[in-house]
Enzyme design. Structure first.
Site, mmCIF file in Angstrom:
data_model
loop_
_atom_site.group_PDB
_atom_site.id
_atom_site.type_symbol
_atom_site.label_atom_id
_atom_site.label_comp_id
_atom_site.label_asym_id
_atom_site.label_seq_id
_atom_site.Cartn_x
_atom_site.Cartn_y
_atom_site.Cartn_z
ATOM 1 N N LYS A 93 -4.877 52.403 13.168
ATOM 2 C CA LYS A 93 -5.234 51.747 11.911
ATOM 3 C C LYS A 93 -3.975 51.184 11.282
ATOM 4 C CE LYS A 93 -9.001 51.077 9.489
ATOM 5 N NZ LYS A 93 -10.400 51.056 9.959
ATOM 6 N N GLY A 193 -22.540 49.598 -2.465
ATOM 7 C CA GLY A 193 -21.605 48.569 -2.006
ATOM 8 C C GLY A 193 -22.301 47.470 -1.226
ATOM 9 N N GLY A 195 -20.807 44.735 0.307
ATOM 10 C CA GLY A 195 -19.788 43.919 0.992
ATOM 11 C C GLY A 195 -20.408 43.296 2.234
ATOM 12 N N HIS A 196 -19.553 42.936 3.175
ATOM 13 C CA HIS A 196 -20.051 42.266 4.385
ATOM 14 C C HIS A 196 -21.165 43.057 5.053
ATOM 15 C CE1 HIS A 196 -17.026 39.187 4.400
ATOM 16 N NE2 HIS A 196 -16.096 40.095 4.177
ATOM 17 N N VAL A 197 -20.950 44.357 5.244
ATOM 18 C CA VAL A 197 -21.949 45.159 5.950
ATOM 19 C C VAL A 197 -23.089 45.550 5.007
ATOM 20 C CG1 VAL A 197 -22.373 47.228 7.308
ATOM 21 C CG2 VAL A 197 -20.188 46.047 7.518
HETATM 22 N N1 PHE Z 1 -12.321 48.184 11.041
HETATM 23 C C1 PHE Z 1 -13.521 48.268 11.772
HETATM 24 C C2 PHE Z 1 -13.911 49.707 12.046
HETATM 25 O O1 PHE Z 1 -13.547 50.566 11.291
HETATM 26 C C3 PHE Z 1 -13.567 47.341 12.953
HETATM 27 C C4 PHE Z 1 -12.542 47.400 14.039
HETATM 28 C C5 PHE Z 1 -12.788 48.144 15.164
HETATM 29 C C6 PHE Z 1 -11.416 46.620 14.036
HETATM 30 C C7 PHE Z 1 -11.925 48.118 16.231
HETATM 31 C C8 PHE Z 1 -10.558 46.586 15.116
HETATM 32 C C9 PHE Z 1 -10.819 47.318 16.212
HETATM 33 O O2 PHE Z 1 -14.635 50.029 12.957
#
Ligand code: PHE
Length: 369
Positions: A93, A193, A195-197
């Site tokens: 991350k 929320g 947002g996008h999702v």
């Molecule tokens: N951020 C998103 C998640 O938490 C998507 C993601 C997955 C981004 C894998 C990059 C790689 O799942």
């Protein structure tokens, strides 16, 4: 006692290496770029299954300690997510430290891309809170190790729609088990929320006849849900005590904590946010209250599945992605079975499932090395 000189900010007294060791992290990079002012942390949690993957979050953290905690927890979540979903990637991350209210800057994302590029494919990033398509394009100007931007002419559903699909299917599988209902007609879902999702999930749920209650800090989006989906809009703090069948956290993490779990009036928690639990013990609280919590890293894997499919050397295969997302409800059912059979929380069951695959891979690696 003299406080450890290494620790800044809040009252955490554990030295850094102990903290990495405790949760199994491999590395954290502190990245700064003089020209753009970028400050970012890149965390590698566990790369047993493959190169680290994880989105880039941009957030105005209160201090560096908060940013570090976030990147540690989120990258661990990615390891679990990839493992549970059968993906051959490890957990990673990135968090970018932003000034409150400041707009995202291209130069900072380009600088971040240069850092990611140094890992030569051992780290791949994508979207997360604060980082959307435009920012991904900026990163892609300095590294190719970024997923989520469809190539020109590529016809695929948006990644957020894939995350929403997995959440909806998981939710339905659980409702079938818990309330014996096969469809969403009349089911009351509280979506936190939009947002996008969250918005895509709300739309899909409304299409299937669910009755929506929503909370959202952006009044424009709340109005959109009210006008187009007939959603009832409530104040953000009300979402934790509204009477509903399903609570769907689709905003930030830590929303299931000692305060909120006691006030929930739902049968099921099924949402897309990462790190929904404040602490591990909060899963036990939900279990005691007989609320079926669908572990975030299992139910929200649709986005990761979709994103990482873009790295497939044979090319993105939409059917294969859908096939993988359709396994999420099966996994949820299995977790509910284990939870019932062994009297443990669904979270414990999910951790066990994810760690078992990691352990097997670790052993196999040892034997071949
Ligand atoms: N951020 C998103 C998640 O938490 C998507 C993601 C997955 C981004 C894998 C990059 C790689 O799942």
């Amino acid at each position: 006692m003299i406080a450890c000189p290494l620790i800044c900010g809040s009252n955490v007294k554990t030295p850094y290496f102990d903290r990495l060791q405790r949760r199994g992290h491999e590395a954290v990079y502190f990245c700064r770029d003089r020209g753009s002012g970028l400050r970012a942390l890149i965390a590698f949690h566990d790369t047993t299954l493959g190169p680290a993957a994880g989105g880039t979050r941009r957030w105005a953290y209160a201090d560096e300690e908060e940013a570090l905690q976030d990147v540690l927890r989120l990258s661990e979540g990615m390891t679990l997510k990839c493992s549970a979903a059968g993906l051959n990637n490890g957990g990673g991350k990135i968090v970018m430290l932003a000034e409150p209210g400041a707009a995202p800057r291209r130069e900072q994302y380009r600088a971040l891309g240069r850092f990611i590029d140094r890992f030569q494919g051992h780290f791949v990033t994508g979207e997360d809170v604060g980082t959307g398509d435009e920012q991904l394009r900026w990163i892609s100007q300095t590294t190719r190790w970024v997923v989520g931007l469809p190539a020109a002419g590529m016809d695929k559903p948006e990644t957020s729609a894939q995350t929403a699909l997995g959440v909806r299917l998981g939710m339905k599988a659980c409702l079938r088990r818990v309330v014996g209902k096969d469809d969403l007609e009349g089911v009351r879902v509280a979506v936190q929320g939009l947002g996008h999702v969250g918005m895509k999930l709300a739309r899909a749920l409304a299409r299937e006849g669910a009755r929506l209650v929503v909370s959202e800090v952006d009044p424009g989006k709340a109005q959109e849900a009210a006008g187009q989906l007939g959603a009832e809009v409530i104040e953000p703090q009300e979402i934790y005590r509204t009477d509903c069948d399903v609570f769907a956290p689709c905003a930030l993490g830590g929303v299931l904590n000692s305060r909120t779990v006691e006030s929930l009036r739902c049968r099921v928690v099924a949402g897309s946010a990462n790190n929904q639990l404040g602490q591990d013990g909060d899963a036990e609280r939900l279990h005691e209250r007989q609320i079926a919590y669908l572990p975030d890293f299992v139910i929200n894997a649709g986005g990761a599945i979709d994103n990482l499919a873009m790295l497939d050397p044979q090319g993105y295969d939409a059917d294969r992605v859908e096939e993988q997302i359709r396994k999420i409800p099966d996994r949820i059912e299995r977790l509910l079975d284990i939870s019932l059979e062994h009297g443990i929380s669904t979270q414990k069951a999910a951790l066990h499932m994810a760690r078992e695959r990691l352990e097997t891979a670790r052993q196999a690696r040892k034997e071949t090395s």
